[in-house]
Design an enzyme around this catalytic site. Structure first.
Site, mmCIF file in Angstrom:
data_model
loop_
_atom_site.group_PDB
_atom_site.id
_atom_site.type_symbol
_atom_site.label_atom_id
_atom_site.label_comp_id
_atom_site.label_asym_id
_atom_site.label_seq_id
_atom_site.Cartn_x
_atom_site.Cartn_y
_atom_site.Cartn_z
ATOM 1 N N ALA A 147 -17.473 3.960 -9.600
ATOM 2 C CA ALA A 147 -17.621 5.208 -8.676
ATOM 3 C C ALA A 147 -16.887 6.428 -8.930
ATOM 4 O O ALA A 147 -17.162 7.446 -8.358
ATOM 5 C CB ALA A 147 -17.267 4.471 -7.322
ATOM 6 N N LEU A 207 -38.403 9.975 -15.611
ATOM 7 C CA LEU A 207 -39.496 9.913 -15.142
ATOM 8 C C LEU A 207 -39.402 10.036 -13.529
ATOM 9 O O LEU A 207 -40.379 9.933 -12.779
ATOM 10 C CB LEU A 207 -39.640 8.075 -15.108
ATOM 11 C CG LEU A 207 -39.937 7.651 -16.613
ATOM 12 C CD1 LEU A 207 -40.068 6.197 -16.588
ATOM 13 C CD2 LEU A 207 -41.353 8.473 -16.981
ATOM 14 N N HIS A 237 -36.787 10.026 -23.041
ATOM 15 C CA HIS A 237 -37.207 11.176 -22.192
ATOM 16 C C HIS A 237 -38.718 11.611 -22.603
ATOM 17 O O HIS A 237 -39.557 11.790 -21.796
ATOM 18 C CB HIS A 237 -36.523 12.283 -21.796
ATOM 19 C CG HIS A 237 -35.060 11.893 -21.384
ATOM 20 N ND1 HIS A 237 -34.853 10.783 -20.519
ATOM 21 C CD2 HIS A 237 -33.860 12.291 -21.468
ATOM 22 C CE1 HIS A 237 -33.494 10.684 -20.349
ATOM 23 N NE2 HIS A 237 -32.777 11.678 -20.733
ATOM 24 N N GLN A 285 -38.672 22.136 -15.860
ATOM 25 C CA GLN A 285 -37.505 22.790 -15.411
ATOM 26 C C GLN A 285 -37.029 23.699 -16.229
ATOM 27 O O GLN A 285 -37.321 23.776 -17.629
ATOM 28 C CB GLN A 285 -36.193 21.771 -15.155
ATOM 29 C CG GLN A 285 -35.830 21.285 -16.677
ATOM 30 C CD GLN A 285 -34.973 19.992 -16.538
ATOM 31 O OE1 GLN A 285 -35.148 19.226 -15.591
ATOM 32 N NE2 GLN A 285 -34.098 19.827 -17.318
HETATM 33 C C1 BG6 Z 1 -29.429 12.991 -20.290
HETATM 34 C C2 BG6 Z 1 -28.948 13.118 -21.694
HETATM 35 O O1 BG6 Z 1 -30.021 11.771 -20.292
HETATM 36 O O2 BG6 Z 1 -30.238 14.038 -19.974
HETATM 37 C C3 BG6 Z 1 -28.012 14.422 -21.797
HETATM 38 O O3 BG6 Z 1 -27.876 12.306 -22.143
HETATM 39 C C4 BG6 Z 1 -28.947 15.618 -21.297
HETATM 40 O O4 BG6 Z 1 -27.734 14.756 -23.245
HETATM 41 C C5 BG6 Z 1 -29.562 15.320 -19.924
HETATM 42 O O5 BG6 Z 1 -28.124 16.732 -21.037
HETATM 43 C C6 BG6 Z 1 -30.414 16.158 -19.536
HETATM 44 O O6 BG6 Z 1 -31.055 16.065 -18.197
HETATM 45 P P1 BG6 Z 1 -31.555 17.100 -17.274
HETATM 46 O O7 BG6 Z 1 -31.916 16.110 -16.137
HETATM 47 O O8 BG6 Z 1 -30.094 17.995 -16.749
HETATM 48 O O9 BG6 Z 1 -32.380 17.781 -17.863
#
Ligand code: BG6
Length: 488
Positions: free
Chosen positions: A13, A181, A241, A377
């Site tokens: 936490a 996702l 991702h 984004q």
């Molecule tokens: C995370 C990675 O999974 O996703 C990071 O470990 C990255 O390195 C991040 O910065 C990006 O997430 P978002 O939601 O900010 O695009």
């Protein structure tokens, strides 16, 4: 059930993820009345803290997103009053038994369900899960565990982690998060594809020339070098991702919107992918750059990174799907840190119009390519590039955008990915979580490439902090007649 209760325990936490994402997401759900009537949130970590101290820590990162109505401060207090803290070691049965005792007091004999969010490094997952399964027990309802990547470094370590977890949990209890996702525009992909006649029939090699999946960040690994250096951008972004987006983009139509039907199709398309070839991959690492008098660091200057590190902070790859729908269509992925902009987007380039009547109005038919941009984004948007006559007496053509800018079209702010995912985990909706066979096939695709890069000690091409990345990435794209495009 009417009188049931949900106990959410955030293990780890006091960590960054908990503070920045999990508590704010839980508060947003509470604010929107999405949490069950009876719920309790316990923070669990090693440091000693009182409930009041935890509440103070948590309150710093809660945001009143929906300002225009209601009493946000009041809601915040109500929410914080439902937050408690228990300190303990991550491998101590006794400490987890103490947590269990407190949970039971709060559950007050109600039908109880329990969600554990493991916001701790993966090498601690199994210790925690063992304690959860041996020293805690919900009196009647379900127990679910949320875990987040990295799920290993390769096929072998990932399989070992899965085996470890499955000593104590069944697959249905494990909710593996890939937070991409949970992003609004990723979820929308399937709506766009399967419920629009203008897209659904075009979604194949017959009409689509190439697909690009771009992820770029305009900052380096500042502060996270230690973690990042042992994983690198391919494991950090591509293998999860971007590959998840690719699977949703390219899968066949699922039998229904049920989680198992969707995940079956994702696994199938991932299994149809051709092995990744080293010659179809470019790796890079950022180096210092001075811009407007500000000096940006070299990756290896980070104290937690080895001076001679070959870890890529950038990678580009061309991937292919060996099936009837996608044969020969390049799926180009690009992911990098310390680039010129912050962006995550999907770009689909369609083929040229056969026998285009207007071809003499273009110097290059590539200028007339219809394109679909899906920007996840920042500033979520969907754009479709079409050819259009420039108004006037003459005949001049122009490639213009039909645009759907979310901020202009929808007044409601887009929920954070963690809100959707936490809510789904509470409701038992598994659609947006990674099943273990999906994870296996994702690793199977990337492990040989990662091993080859590491065994051959491939040196990443250096690129300047704040640039568009290594030159070789452009050469890779040109090999497939593609120019990386960013929607500006
Ligand atoms: C995370 C990675 O999974 O996703 C990071 O470990 C990255 O390195 C991040 O910065 C990006 O997430 P978002 O939601 O900010 O695009």
């Amino acid at each position: 059930k009417g009188d049931s209760t949900v106990s959410i325990t955030v293990v780890g936490a006091s960590g960054d993820l908990a503070k920045k994402k999990i508590y704010p997401a839980l508060f947003a759900l509470y604010y929107e009345n999405c949490l069950p009537k009876h719920f309790t949130i316990f923070g669990y970590a090693r440091s000693k803290m009182t409930d009041a101290e935890l509440r103070k820590m948590v309150s710093k990162t809660l945001k009143c997103r929906i300002n225009e109505r209601g009493n946000c401060d009041g809601k915040m207090d109500e929410f914080l009053n439902r937050c408690f803290y228990q300190s303990g070691q991550y491998d101590s049965d006794d400490n987890f038994a103490e947590l269990d005792k407190k949970l039971k007091e709060h559950e007050a004999g109600r039908f109880s369900n329990r969600l554990f969010y493991l916001s701790v490094p993966p090498n601690i997952f199994i210790d925690v899960v063992k304690c959860v399964s041996t020293s805690t027990s919900s009196s009647s309802g379900w127990t679910r565990v949320i875990v987040e990547k990295p799920f290993g470094r390769d096929s072998e370590s990932s399989a070992a982690l899965t085996r470890g977890l499955k000593q104590y949990l069944v697959e249905d209890q494990i909710f593996r998060i890939d937070h991409y996702l949970g992003k609004e525009l990723v979820e929308n992909l399937s709506v766009l594809r399967f419920s629009n006649l203008i897209f659904q029939p075009l979604w194949s090699r017959q009409y689509i020339r190439n697909v690009q999946l771009n992820f770029s960040e305009d900052f380096g690994t500042e502060g996270r070098g230690g973690y990042f250096d042992s994983y690198g951008i391919i494991r950090d972004i591509m293998q999860n991702h971007l590959l998840q987006i690719l699977a949703l983009f390219a899968m066949e139509s699922p039998v229904s919107l049920d989680a198992e039907d969707i995940r079956n199709e994702k696994v199938k398309v991932l299994r149809s992918m051709k092995p990744l070839q080293l010659e179809n991959v470019v790796v890079g690492q950022y180096k210092s750059h001075i811009k407007d008098g500000v000096s940006y660091p070299t990756y290896t200057e980070d104290k937690t990174v080895a001076k001679d590190s070959l870890t890529p902070t950038f990678a580009a790859a061309a991937l292919f799907i060996d099936n009837a729908r996608w044969d020969g269509v390049p799926f180009l992925m690009k992911a990098g840190k310390a680039l010129h902009m912050q962006r995550a987007e999907i770009r689909v380039q369609f083929r040229h119009v056969p026998g285009n009547l207007y071809k003499r109005f273009f110097t290059d038919l590539d200028e007339a390519t219809n394109e679909l941009f899906i920007r996840l984004q920042p500033n979520a948007a969907i754009y479709l590039k079409i050819n259009n006559k420039i108004p006037g007496l003459g005949m001049r053509l122009d490639c213009s955008n039909l645009d759907l800018l979310y901020a202009a079209r929808y007044s409601k702010e887009i929920p954070d990915a963690y809100e959707r995912l936490l809510l789904d985990a509470i409701e038992g909706e598994r659609r947006l979580f990674i099943r273990s066979d999906e994870l296996d096939v994702a690793w199977k695709l990337f492990t040989p490439l990662l091993k080859e890069l590491e065994d051959k000690k491939i040196t990443p091409e250096l690129y300047s902090y704040g640039s568009t990345g290594p030159i070789e990435a452009h050469n890779l794209a040109s090999k497939y007649n593609v120019k990386w495009g960013d929607l500006s």
